[in-house]
Design a protein around this motif. Structure first.
Motif, PDB file in Angstrom:
ATOM      1  N   VAL A   1       1.163  -1.321   0.003  1.00  0.00           N
ATOM      2  CA  VAL A   1      -0.029   0.411   0.436  1.00  0.00           C
ATOM      3  C   VAL A   1       0.604   0.955  -0.012  1.00  0.00           C
ATOM      4  N   ILE A   2       1.789   1.907   0.952  1.00  0.00           N
ATOM      5  CA  ILE A   2       2.359   2.720   0.445  1.00  0.00           C
ATOM      6  C   ILE A   2       3.211   2.650  -0.580  1.00  0.00           C
ATOM      7  N   VAL A   3       4.163   1.465  -1.092  1.00  0.00           N
ATOM      8  CA  VAL A   3       4.465   1.883  -2.437  1.00  0.00           C
ATOM      9  C   VAL A   3       3.381   2.315  -3.810  1.00  0.00           C
ATOM     10  N   LEU A   4       2.299   1.553  -3.332  1.00  0.00           N
ATOM     11  CA  LEU A   4       0.823   2.073  -4.169  1.00  0.00           C
ATOM     12  C   LEU A   4       0.783   4.253  -4.550  1.00  0.00           C
ATOM     13  N   ALA A   5       1.097   3.906  -3.000  1.00  0.00           N
ATOM     14  CA  ALA A   5       1.417   5.644  -2.759  1.00  0.00           C
ATOM     15  C   ALA A   5       1.842   6.297  -3.453  1.00  0.00           C
ATOM     16  N   LEU A   6       3.654   6.036  -3.078  1.00  0.00           N
ATOM     17  CA  LEU A   6       4.922   6.253  -3.426  1.00  0.00           C
ATOM     18  C   LEU A   6       4.542   6.447  -5.218  1.00  0.00           C
ATOM     19  N   VAL A   7       3.890   5.681  -5.870  1.00  0.00           N
ATOM     20  CA  VAL A   7       4.056   5.642  -7.293  1.00  0.00           C
ATOM     21  C   VAL A   7       3.066   7.049  -8.033  1.00  0.00           C
ATOM     22  N   ALA A   8       1.810   6.808  -6.584  1.00  0.00           N
ATOM     23  CA  ALA A   8       0.728   8.316  -7.208  1.00  0.00           C
ATOM     24  C   ALA A   8       0.870   8.687  -7.165  1.00  0.00           C
ATOM     25  N   SER A   9       1.870   9.555  -6.536  1.00  0.00           N
ATOM     26  CA  SER A   9       2.437  10.695  -5.937  1.00  0.00           C
ATOM     27  C   SER A   9       3.906  11.217  -6.536  1.00  0.00           C
ATOM     28  N   GLY A  10       4.196   9.927  -7.266  1.00  0.00           N
ATOM     29  CA  GLY A  10       5.088  10.840  -7.790  1.00  0.00           C
ATOM     30  C   GLY A  10       6.769   9.832  -7.758  1.00  0.00           C
ATOM     31  N   HIS A  11       7.087   9.981  -6.312  1.00  0.00           N
ATOM     32  CA  HIS A  11       7.865   9.031  -5.446  1.00  0.00           C
ATOM     33  C   HIS A  11       9.024   8.310  -6.083  1.00  0.00           C
ATOM     34  N   HIS A  12       8.248   7.258  -6.583  1.00  0.00           N
ATOM     35  CA  HIS A  12       9.164   6.314  -7.184  1.00  0.00           C
ATOM     36  C   HIS A  12       8.186   5.770  -8.119  1.00  0.00           C
ATOM     37  N   SER A  13       9.187   4.651  -8.712  1.00  0.00           N
ATOM     38  CA  SER A  13       8.365   3.923  -9.407  1.00  0.00           C
ATOM     39  C   SER A  13       8.978   2.126  -9.795  1.00  0.00           C
ATOM     40  N   GLY A  14       7.852   2.107 -10.470  1.00  0.00           N
ATOM     41  CA  GLY A  14       8.727  -0.046 -10.700  1.00  0.00           C
ATOM     42  C   GLY A  14       7.583  -0.315  -9.194  1.00  0.00           C
ATOM     43  N   ALA A  15       8.130  -1.860  -9.232  1.00  0.00           N
ATOM     44  CA  ALA A  15       6.957  -2.286  -8.329  1.00  0.00           C
ATOM     45  C   ALA A  15       7.635  -2.712  -7.132  1.00  0.00           C
ATOM     46  N   GLY A  16       9.474  -2.146  -6.690  1.00  0.00           N
ATOM     47  CA  GLY A  16      10.304  -2.798  -6.078  1.00  0.00           C
ATOM     48  C   GLY A  16       9.682  -2.174  -4.832  1.00  0.00           C
ATOM     49  N   ILE A  17      10.403  -2.415  -3.497  1.00  0.00           N
ATOM     50  CA  ILE A  17       9.888  -2.046  -2.000  1.00  0.00           C
ATOM     51  C   ILE A  17      11.348  -1.608  -1.645  1.00  0.00           C
ATOM     52  N   PRO A  18      11.517   0.133  -1.809  1.00  0.00           N
ATOM     53  CA  PRO A  18      12.288   0.500  -0.657  1.00  0.00           C
ATOM     54  C   PRO A  18      12.858  -0.226   0.906  1.00  0.00           C
ATOM     55  N   TRP A  19      13.333   0.255   1.143  1.00  0.00           N
ATOM     56  CA  TRP A  19      13.717  -0.665   2.245  1.00  0.00           C
ATOM     57  C   TRP A  19      13.494  -0.076   3.710  1.00  0.00           C
ATOM     58  N   TRP A  20      12.931   1.480   3.164  1.00  0.00           N
ATOM     59  CA  TRP A  20      13.017   2.196   4.278  1.00  0.00           C
ATOM     60  C   TRP A  20      11.352   1.588   4.425  1.00  0.00           C
ATOM     61  N   VAL A  21      10.679   1.023   3.937  1.00  0.00           N
ATOM     62  CA  VAL A  21       8.812   0.742   3.629  1.00  0.00           C
ATOM     63  C   VAL A  21       9.828  -0.675   4.603  1.00  0.00           C
ATOM     64  N   THR A  22      10.438  -1.188   4.054  1.00  0.00           N
ATOM     65  CA  THR A  22      10.317  -2.803   4.814  1.00  0.00           C
ATOM     66  C   THR A  22      10.113  -2.224   6.645  1.00  0.00           C
ATOM     67  N   VAL A  23      11.119  -1.570   6.604  1.00  0.00           N
ATOM     68  CA  VAL A  23      11.500  -1.672   8.428  1.00  0.00           C
ATOM     69  C   VAL A  23      10.701  -1.110   9.134  1.00  0.00           C
ATOM     70  N   LEU A  24       9.799   0.152   8.136  1.00  0.00           N
ATOM     71  CA  LEU A  24       8.286   0.668   9.292  1.00  0.00           C
ATOM     72  C   LEU A  24       7.583  -0.247   9.330  1.00  0.00           C
ATOM     73  N   ALA A  25       7.682  -0.935   7.940  1.00  0.00           N
ATOM     74  CA  ALA A  25       5.932  -2.100   8.263  1.00  0.00           C
ATOM     75  C   ALA A  25       6.631  -3.210   8.389  1.00  0.00           C
ATOM     76  N   ALA A  26       7.896  -3.701   8.840  1.00  0.00           N
ATOM     77  CA  ALA A  26       8.004  -4.989  10.321  1.00  0.00           C
ATOM     78  C   ALA A  26       7.979  -4.218  11.286  1.00  0.00           C
ATOM     79  N   LEU A  27       7.984  -3.034  12.218  1.00  0.00           N
ATOM     80  CA  LEU A  27       8.491  -2.657  13.392  1.00  0.00           C
ATOM     81  C   LEU A  27       6.639  -2.502  13.177  1.00  0.00           C
ATOM     82  N   ALA A  28       5.863  -2.023  12.559  1.00  0.00           N
ATOM     83  CA  ALA A  28       4.498  -1.909  13.045  1.00  0.00           C
ATOM     84  C   ALA A  28       3.689  -2.112  13.829  1.00  0.00           C
ATOM     85  N   ILE A  29       3.903  -3.715  12.368  1.00  0.00           N
ATOM     86  CA  ILE A  29       3.026  -5.222  12.632  1.00  0.00           C
ATOM     87  C   ILE A  29       3.586  -6.084  13.868  1.00  0.00           C
TER      88      ILE A  29
END
Length: 332
Positions: free
Chosen positions: A199-227
């Motif tokens: 979902v975060i990557v979906l938002a990053l792509v829609a906002s123009g801050h990311h391209s492709g389907a790869g997961i930035p490392w910081w997204v993985t870390v934050l999602a892992a800590l939150a869950i």
């Protein structure tokens, strides 16, 4: 700061809140059976589940890519941020409602339903073939397979242990449940943390801050800590439902249910990149092992309430997200 950037920050924060609610909502999935059979104490079980949820989040990206690009393609800019934010609000609303009622519904399908409902209101491109193949079909198959496999595995264990001393067998299965609960917690992190990443990557792509389907490392870390934090916060209402209200489990049945459920999570995530529900698989597996005792041992009234919650999750979360999307469009 541009509005789209502000909305992106809001979406990331809300996505992490959803991830946290996913953790405490689904904590019971990994440990309820082990706690109810006294294989693990509640606090030790929660610590183990939180740690392995954290580790599991780093084990793959397939499910995240399915959520991030396979369900819908939102518009770009503010409209896209509105869709993703509304989807998250709809999913959180359903999570909190079912948590309050003590019903083990699917956080995964709440999120997917939210994406679908908000996407329809906003006119986003909906990928129906992917939704059918990787969401609806696994939604139906995973509990059916979980029930049947758990029943068969339990029948096999009963036959293998038919001459064993009951006390000795129970002690050994309590030890084995430490491993099966750990496998279940790892599978939960592998499956559910990735959905927030997507979902975060979906938002990053829609906002123009990311391209492709790869997961930035910081997204993985934050999602892992939150869950992981959400899991440690617990989910005692749902834990009582899974661990005691469906059937009073013994250690052998708890081990069988957890082992089957964890296996389904790994196969779905690694083999098919399919976002299946940990709630569906463990609930169905608990019913399957319970049915080997006798059909009347399963409290089918409770099971019926759980199934109703399953069926309502996609449309209910979708309607909540659609309403949120309409309100956000009026405000923004």
């Amino acid at each position: 700061m541009e509005l789209v950037t502000v909305l992106l920050v809001v979406v990331v924060v809300v996505a992490l809140v959803f991830d946290f609610t996913n953790g405490f909502h689904d904590a019971a999935n990994a440990i309820a059976t082990s706690v109810s059979t006294r294989a693990l104490t509640p606090r030790v079980a929660l610590l183990m589940a939180a740690a392995l949820n954290l580790v599991g989040a780093f084990l793959g990206e397939g499910v995240a890519q399915t959520i991030g690009s396979g369900i819908i393609t939102p518009p770009s800019g503010v409209e896209g941020m509105t869709v993703v934010l509304a989807a998250l609000l709809g999913a959180i609303t359903w999570n909190l409602l079912t948590w309050r009622l003590g019903l083990p519904s699917s956080s995964s399908h709440a999120l997917i339903g939210g994406l679908g409902g908000a996407g329809l209101v906003a006119g986003a491109e909906e990928h129906w073939s992917v939704a059918v193949d990787l969401v609806l079909v696994p939604m139906v198959l995973s509990p059916l397979v979980g029930f049947v496999l758990a029943y068969l595995v339990m029948v096999g264990l009963l036959w293998l242990c038919r001459r064993a001393n009951p006390g000795v067998a129970n002690r050994r299965f309590r030890l084995a449940q430490t491993l099966s609960a750990a496998a279940m917690a790892l599978g939960h992190g592998l499956q559910d943390a990735q959905k927030t990443m997507g979902v975060i990557v979906l938002a990053l792509v829609a906002s123009g801050h990311h391209s492709g389907a790869g997961i930035p490392w910081w997204v993985t870390v934050l999602a892992a800590l939150a869950i992981a934090l959400g899991t440690y916060a617990g989910g005692w209402r749902i834990m009582r439902t899974l661990g005691r209200r469906i059937i009073h489990l013994d250690p052998a049945r708890g081990f069988a249910a957890e082992t089957v459920s964890a296996s389904i999570l790994y196969v779905a995530a690694i083999g098919f990149h399919a976002p299946v529900s940990t709630t569906h698989t463990i609930s169905a597996a608990v019913m399957g092992v319970g049915a080997t005792k006798r059909l009347s041992a399963v409290r089918w009234g409770v099971a019926r309430s759980i199934v109703v919650a399953w069926l309502l999750t996609l449309p209910a979360a979708g309607l909540a997200a659609a309403a949120a999307c309409l309100l956000l469009r009026l405000v923004l």
